[in-house]
Design a protein around this motif. Structure first.
Motif, PDB file in Angstrom:
ATOM      1  N   SER A   1       0.848  -1.186   0.000  1.00  0.00           N
ATOM      2  CA  SER A   1       0.000   0.000   0.000  1.00  0.00           C
ATOM      3  C   SER A   1       0.883   1.235   0.000  1.00  0.00           C
ATOM      4  CB  SER A   1      -0.981   0.016   1.172  1.00  0.00           C
ATOM      5  OG  SER A   1      -0.319   0.165   2.398  1.00  0.00           O
ATOM      6  N   LEU A   2       0.245   2.375  -0.237  1.00  0.00           N
ATOM      7  CA  LEU A   2       0.967   3.624  -0.448  1.00  0.00           C
ATOM      8  C   LEU A   2       0.315   4.725   0.376  1.00  0.00           C
ATOM      9  CD1 LEU A   2       3.079   5.192  -2.246  1.00  0.00           C
ATOM     10  CD2 LEU A   2       1.230   5.478  -3.912  1.00  0.00           C
ATOM     11  N   ALA A   3       1.126   5.556   1.025  1.00  0.00           N
ATOM     12  CA  ALA A   3       0.635   6.754   1.716  1.00  0.00           C
ATOM     13  C   ALA A   3       1.393   7.958   1.172  1.00  0.00           C
ATOM     14  CB  ALA A   3       0.839   6.641   3.222  1.00  0.00           C
ATOM     15  N   LEU A   4       0.652   8.941   0.687  1.00  0.00           N
ATOM     16  CA  LEU A   4       1.239  10.153   0.113  1.00  0.00           C
ATOM     17  C   LEU A   4       0.927  11.317   1.034  1.00  0.00           C
ATOM     18  CD1 LEU A   4       0.205   9.443  -3.573  1.00  0.00           C
ATOM     19  CD2 LEU A   4       2.483   9.162  -2.560  1.00  0.00           C
ATOM     20  N   LEU A   5       1.964  11.864   1.644  1.00  0.00           N
ATOM     21  CA  LEU A   5       1.826  12.860   2.705  1.00  0.00           C
ATOM     22  C   LEU A   5       2.258  14.226   2.185  1.00  0.00           C
ATOM     23  CD1 LEU A   5       1.473  13.650   5.713  1.00  0.00           C
ATOM     24  CD2 LEU A   5       3.796  12.785   6.109  1.00  0.00           C
ATOM     25  N   CYS A   6       1.282  15.136   2.024  1.00  0.00           N
ATOM     26  CA  CYS A   6       1.587  16.481   1.507  1.00  0.00           C
ATOM     27  C   CYS A   6       2.471  16.369   0.262  1.00  0.00           C
ATOM     28  CB  CYS A   6       2.282  17.325   2.571  1.00  0.00           C
ATOM     29  SG  CYS A   6       1.390  17.446   4.142  1.00  0.00           S
ATOM     30  N   ALA A   7       2.086  15.494  -0.635  1.00  0.00           N
ATOM     31  CA  ALA A   7       2.945  15.084  -1.742  1.00  0.00           C
ATOM     32  C   ALA A   7       2.930  16.073  -2.901  1.00  0.00           C
ATOM     33  CB  ALA A   7       2.526  13.706  -2.248  1.00  0.00           C
ATOM     34  N   VAL A   8       4.088  16.232  -3.520  1.00  0.00           N
ATOM     35  CA  VAL A   8       4.185  16.926  -4.798  1.00  0.00           C
ATOM     36  C   VAL A   8       3.505  16.053  -5.855  1.00  0.00           C
ATOM     37  CG1 VAL A   8       5.775  17.712  -6.597  1.00  0.00           C
ATOM     38  CG2 VAL A   8       6.320  18.111  -4.185  1.00  0.00           C
ATOM     39  N   PRO A   9       2.638  16.603  -6.687  1.00  0.00           N
ATOM     40  CA  PRO A   9       1.999  15.792  -7.732  1.00  0.00           C
ATOM     41  C   PRO A   9       3.019  15.191  -8.685  1.00  0.00           C
ATOM     42  CG  PRO A   9       0.859  17.893  -7.463  1.00  0.00           C
ATOM     43  CD  PRO A   9       2.127  17.983  -6.667  1.00  0.00           C
ATOM     44  N   SER A  10       2.667  14.087  -9.303  1.00  0.00           N
ATOM     45  CA  SER A  10       3.593  13.433 -10.227  1.00  0.00           C
ATOM     46  C   SER A  10       3.942  14.316 -11.420  1.00  0.00           C
ATOM     47  CB  SER A  10       2.993  12.112 -10.721  1.00  0.00           C
ATOM     48  OG  SER A  10       1.792  12.343 -11.434  1.00  0.00           O
ATOM     49  N   ARG A  11       3.049  15.238 -11.766  1.00  0.00           N
ATOM     50  CA  ARG A  11       3.328  16.148 -12.891  1.00  0.00           C
ATOM     51  C   ARG A  11       4.242  17.296 -12.484  1.00  0.00           C
ATOM     52  NH1 ARG A  11      -2.663  18.632 -13.907  1.00  0.00           N
ATOM     53  NH2 ARG A  11      -3.184  16.413 -13.637  1.00  0.00           N
TER      54      ARG A  11
ATOM     55  N   VAL B   1       6.474  13.293 -14.317  1.00  0.00           N
ATOM     56  CA  VAL B   1       6.561  11.838 -14.484  1.00  0.00           C
ATOM     57  C   VAL B   1       5.169  11.206 -14.476  1.00  0.00           C
ATOM     58  CG1 VAL B   1       8.886  11.663 -13.524  1.00  0.00           C
ATOM     59  CG2 VAL B   1       6.906  11.468 -11.988  1.00  0.00           C
ATOM     60  N   SER B   2       4.142  12.026 -14.671  1.00  0.00           N
ATOM     61  CA  SER B   2       2.767  11.526 -14.566  1.00  0.00           C
ATOM     62  C   SER B   2       2.472  10.427 -15.581  1.00  0.00           C
ATOM     63  CB  SER B   2       1.766  12.674 -14.732  1.00  0.00           C
ATOM     64  OG  SER B   2       1.931  13.332 -15.973  1.00  0.00           O
ATOM     65  N   GLY B   3       3.157  10.449 -16.731  1.00  0.00           N
ATOM     66  CA  GLY B   3       2.946   9.404 -17.731  1.00  0.00           C
ATOM     67  C   GLY B   3       3.423   8.038 -17.290  1.00  0.00           C
ATOM     68  N   GLU B   4       4.218   7.996 -16.217  1.00  0.00           N
ATOM     69  CA  GLU B   4       4.747   6.724 -15.714  1.00  0.00           C
ATOM     70  C   GLU B   4       4.015   6.255 -14.456  1.00  0.00           C
ATOM     71  OE1 GLU B   4       9.164   6.250 -16.042  1.00  0.00           O
ATOM     72  OE2 GLU B   4       9.075   8.432 -16.327  1.00  0.00           O
ATOM     73  N   VAL B   5       2.954   6.961 -14.070  1.00  0.00           N
ATOM     74  CA  VAL B   5       2.198   6.589 -12.872  1.00  0.00           C
ATOM     75  C   VAL B   5       0.871   5.999 -13.317  1.00  0.00           C
ATOM     76  CG1 VAL B   5       1.252   7.388 -10.675  1.00  0.00           C
ATOM     77  CG2 VAL B   5       3.311   8.456 -11.596  1.00  0.00           C
ATOM     78  N   GLN B   6       0.903   4.711 -13.617  1.00  0.00           N
ATOM     79  CA  GLN B   6      -0.285   4.018 -14.099  1.00  0.00           C
ATOM     80  C   GLN B   6      -0.293   2.588 -13.580  1.00  0.00           C
ATOM     81  OE1 GLN B   6      -0.232   4.169 -18.380  1.00  0.00           O
ATOM     82  NE2 GLN B   6       0.180   6.374 -18.426  1.00  0.00           N
ATOM     83  N   GLY B   7      -1.472   2.065 -13.364  1.00  0.00           N
ATOM     84  CA  GLY B   7      -1.626   0.632 -13.143  1.00  0.00           C
ATOM     85  C   GLY B   7      -1.603   0.152 -11.710  1.00  0.00           C
ATOM     86  N   TYR B   8      -1.321   1.029 -10.737  1.00  0.00           N
ATOM     87  CA  TYR B   8      -1.307   0.551  -9.359  1.00  0.00           C
ATOM     88  C   TYR B   8      -2.729   0.477  -8.821  1.00  0.00           C
ATOM     89  CZ  TYR B   8      -0.192  -0.018  -4.432  1.00  0.00           C
ATOM     90  OH  TYR B   8      -0.113  -0.509  -3.144  1.00  0.00           O
ATOM     91  N   GLU B   9      -3.115  -0.700  -8.335  1.00  0.00           N
ATOM     92  CA  GLU B   9      -4.486  -0.918  -7.874  1.00  0.00           C
ATOM     93  C   GLU B   9      -4.574  -1.164  -6.374  1.00  0.00           C
ATOM     94  OE1 GLU B   9      -6.030  -4.064 -10.267  1.00  0.00           O
ATOM     95  OE2 GLU B   9      -6.081  -2.838 -12.098  1.00  0.00           O
TER      96      GLU B   9
END
Length: 260
Positions: free
Chosen positions: A108-118, A185-193
């Motif tokens: 699992s993943l937790a994103l804390l005050c994260a910079v967007p992938s773009r 890098v938003s084009g590389e953030v795909q497929g995680y379910e």
């Protein structure tokens, strides 16, 4: 070569943290008294140029950061792990979640005050201030105060500023500033379910809840968004106990779901 890191705990649930731009793994010291070290193993790496990885050079890109995180998990012998990404480290964590080989291991993943992938481009005034902050501690103090809403006083600002000064040099800060403000890098953030928790600070005026829900949440299918009361952008230092509790609860729910 593997990133340097700190380990807390020896429990069966493995958690890897990716840190922010201002400081390396020492920024999480405020959380250490509140960590569950029986059920979890918590690992806090330093990205290249920070803290225990200060002598490591590279291109300081998001993919490099992501690959280095995966390499730490490899070095630890972790077949499965949970990942937390804070601020700049959150952009790297999103990249990791999109890599086919990594997402099979990512529980699992937790994103804390994260910079967007773009990435997070700054306006002209913001760019000038953050660029100045790489060299000037006075400008850095202004940044620290700004990202925490000016709410925590000069003592807190002084503490974070000194931690930052000891953690990272100006050249490294400039390289990573370019990375998280410009690298899409938003084009590389795909497929995680798998399950994703997106956390934002109540008083974070920069990476706001609205920005996260517009730019981060839509990348995932099993995702929950939560606001951390009392926190702005530096939640691990502002509200350490609450930050730990919320993230641990997210990971434990996934462990319980998997086990049942």
């Amino acid at each position: 070569m593997t990133l340097g890191y700190n380990i807390a705990g020896s429990g069966p649930t493995k958690v890897l943290w990716a840190h922010s731009w201002l400081a390396g793994h020492k920024a999480y010291d405020c959380m250490l008294p509140f960590l569950d070290t029986e059920r979890f193993t918590w690992v806090f790496p330093d990205f290249r140029g920070y803290g225990r990885s200060r002598e490591l050079t590279g291109d300081f890109s998001i993919p490099e950061m992501g690959r280095d995180l995966i390499h730490v998990a490899d070095n630890l012998g972790w077949d499965e792990f949970h990942l937390v990404g804070h601020s700049m480290g959150g952009q790297a964590a999103q990249w990791v979640s999109g890599q086919p080989a990594a997402r099979e291991r990512l529980s699992s993943l937790a994103l804390l005050c994260a910079v967007p992938s773009r990435a997070f481009p700054l306006d002209a005034d913001g760019s000038k201030l953050f660029e100045a902050a790489t060299d000037s501690l006075d400008a850095r103090a202004t940044v620290i105060s700004a990202v925490t809403g000016g709410r925590l006083g000069t003592g807190f600002v002084r503490y974070v500023n000194e931690l930052s000064r000891k953690t990272v040099d100006p050249a490294t800060m400039r390289a990573y500033l370019r990375t998280w403000t410009q690298d899409d890098v938003s084009g590389e953030v795909q497929g995680y379910e798998g399950p994703v928790l997106v956390l934002t600070g109540q008083y974070d005026a920069v990476l706001t809840t609205a920005a996260a829900e517009e730019q981060i949440v839509p990348q995932y299918t099993d995702v929950r968004s939560l606001v951390l009361d009392g926190a702005a952008h530096l939640a691990p230092m502002e509200t350490p106990a609450r930050t730990v509790a919320v993230i641990a609860d997210h990971f434990l729910k996934e462990v319980e779901t998997t086990s049942s």
